[in-house]
Design an enzyme around this catalytic site. Structure first.
Site, PDB file in Angstrom:
ATOM      1  N   HIS A 125      57.458  49.653  27.541  1.00  0.00           N
ATOM      2  CA  HIS A 125      55.664  49.079  26.740  1.00  0.00           C
ATOM      3  C   HIS A 125      55.561  47.564  28.009  1.00  0.00           C
ATOM      4  O   HIS A 125      56.418  46.910  28.168  1.00  0.00           O
ATOM      5  CB  HIS A 125      56.052  48.701  25.538  1.00  0.00           C
ATOM      6  CG  HIS A 125      57.888  47.748  25.243  1.00  0.00           C
ATOM      7  ND1 HIS A 125      57.406  46.259  25.739  1.00  0.00           N
ATOM      8  CD2 HIS A 125      58.909  47.795  24.625  1.00  0.00           C
ATOM      9  CE1 HIS A 125      58.445  46.052  24.883  1.00  0.00           C
ATOM     10  NE2 HIS A 125      59.209  46.599  24.945  1.00  0.00           N
ATOM     11  N   ASP A 126      54.272  48.011  27.957  1.00  0.00           N
ATOM     12  CA  ASP A 126      54.183  46.652  28.297  1.00  0.00           C
ATOM     13  C   ASP A 126      54.277  46.518  30.099  1.00  0.00           C
ATOM     14  O   ASP A 126      53.798  45.457  30.553  1.00  0.00           O
ATOM     15  CB  ASP A 126      53.919  45.433  28.087  1.00  0.00           C
ATOM     16  CG  ASP A 126      54.090  44.896  26.731  1.00  0.00           C
ATOM     17  OD1 ASP A 126      52.834  45.168  26.690  1.00  0.00           O
ATOM     18  OD2 ASP A 126      54.488  45.347  25.448  1.00  0.00           O
ATOM     19  N   GLY A 143      60.906  47.493  29.210  1.00  0.00           N
ATOM     20  CA  GLY A 143      59.313  46.936  28.761  1.00  0.00           C
ATOM     21  C   GLY A 143      58.970  45.385  30.093  1.00  0.00           C
ATOM     22  O   GLY A 143      60.377  45.090  30.859  1.00  0.00           O
TER      23      GLY A 143
END
Length: 262
Positions: A125-126, A143
């Site tokens: 994520h991100d 992430g």
């Protein structure tokens, strides 16, 4: 909304509200749901799941058994409308997993253009992945990682969360990255150590030989002469006035907070 030229296998499931562009091909046993947009000419081979707020650009090739836009693995995630955005011209190998962002991060996982991801690649994520990046088999990115253009991540290599990988860096197979890697440097090991510069990434540039010499000089000063980074950055600031390529070094150092590999 499905464009009339799209070809979708009868046993795939497409939820209402999904947007599918012209000449898209979706093979058998796929599930496309949520707020998904798939751009013109993209191919999804079979047995893949795309969900969440996911936007896939034009002319991507997505192989079998991929999971794109799925719920991320951050325990703080509470179902917020975060996103995954994929550019155009990417080739995504079998069993890839790309997760949507978090509100604690930027809210979006972003993949650029013309990247090559081999089998079993994970992007957390991100993350922000640039353009013309290659990630080999079983490459893993945790992430909040930023990977700049033209980086290569070798097979079974992994990057710790919040790391920044500069343009043209080469992470050799089975390596573990826990700190930031400057542009065009090659690293290896668990934990990674610098082993030289990525000669291949410098091919084709104008003034190629001059650039190679200068980047070798920076590498020597950082890792063999023991100069402080502040001194090296002053030299880079002068170099980029004549050679714009060196702007990627300044861009790298401006974001680096975990510390540079040693």
């Amino acid at each position: 909304m499905i464009h009339p030229s799209a070809v979708i296998a009868k046993n795939s499931i497409i939820e209402a509200g999904v947007k599918i562009g012209a000449n898209v091909q979706i093979g058998p046993f796929c599930v496309i749901e949520g707020n998904v947009e798939i751009g013109e000419g993209t191919i999804i081979v079979s047995h893949s799941v795309v969900n969440g707020h996911t936007r896939i650009g034009r002319d991507n090739y997505i192989d079998s058994f991929c999971s794109l836009g799925e719920v991320n693995q951050d325990l703080k995630y509470a179902g917020e409308a975060t996103r995954l955005e994929i550019g155009q011209g990417n080739r995504i190998g079998k069993y890839a997993t790309f997760h949507r962002g978090t509100v604690q991060g930027t809210g979006v996982t972003r993949i650029g253009d013309n990247n090559r991801f081999l089998e079993n690649v994970h992007i957390g994520h991100d993350c922000v992945i640039g353009n013309s990046v290659r990630i080999d088999h079983c490459g893993i990115i945790a992430g909040h990682v930023e990977v700049d253009d033209e980086v290569r991540l070798g097979a079974q290599a992994a990057i710790h969360q919040f790391c920044i990988i500069g343009r043209g860096a080469d992470i050799l197979p089975q390596s573990c990255v826990v700190q930031d890697i400057p542009p065009f440097f090659a690293v290896q090991g668990n934990r990674c150590k610098p082993v030289g510069i990525n000669e291949q990434a410098l091919s084709g540039y104008a003034d190629e030989q001059v650039l190679r010499s200068m980047i070798r000089m920076l590498y020597q000063r950082m890792y063999h002469c023991g100069e402080a980074l502040e001194v090296v950055r002053e030299e880079i600031a002068q170099l980029q006035k004549e050679y714009p390529l060196f702007e990627c070094f300044e861009h790298f150092f401006a974001r680096s907070v975990r510390g540079v590999i040693r």
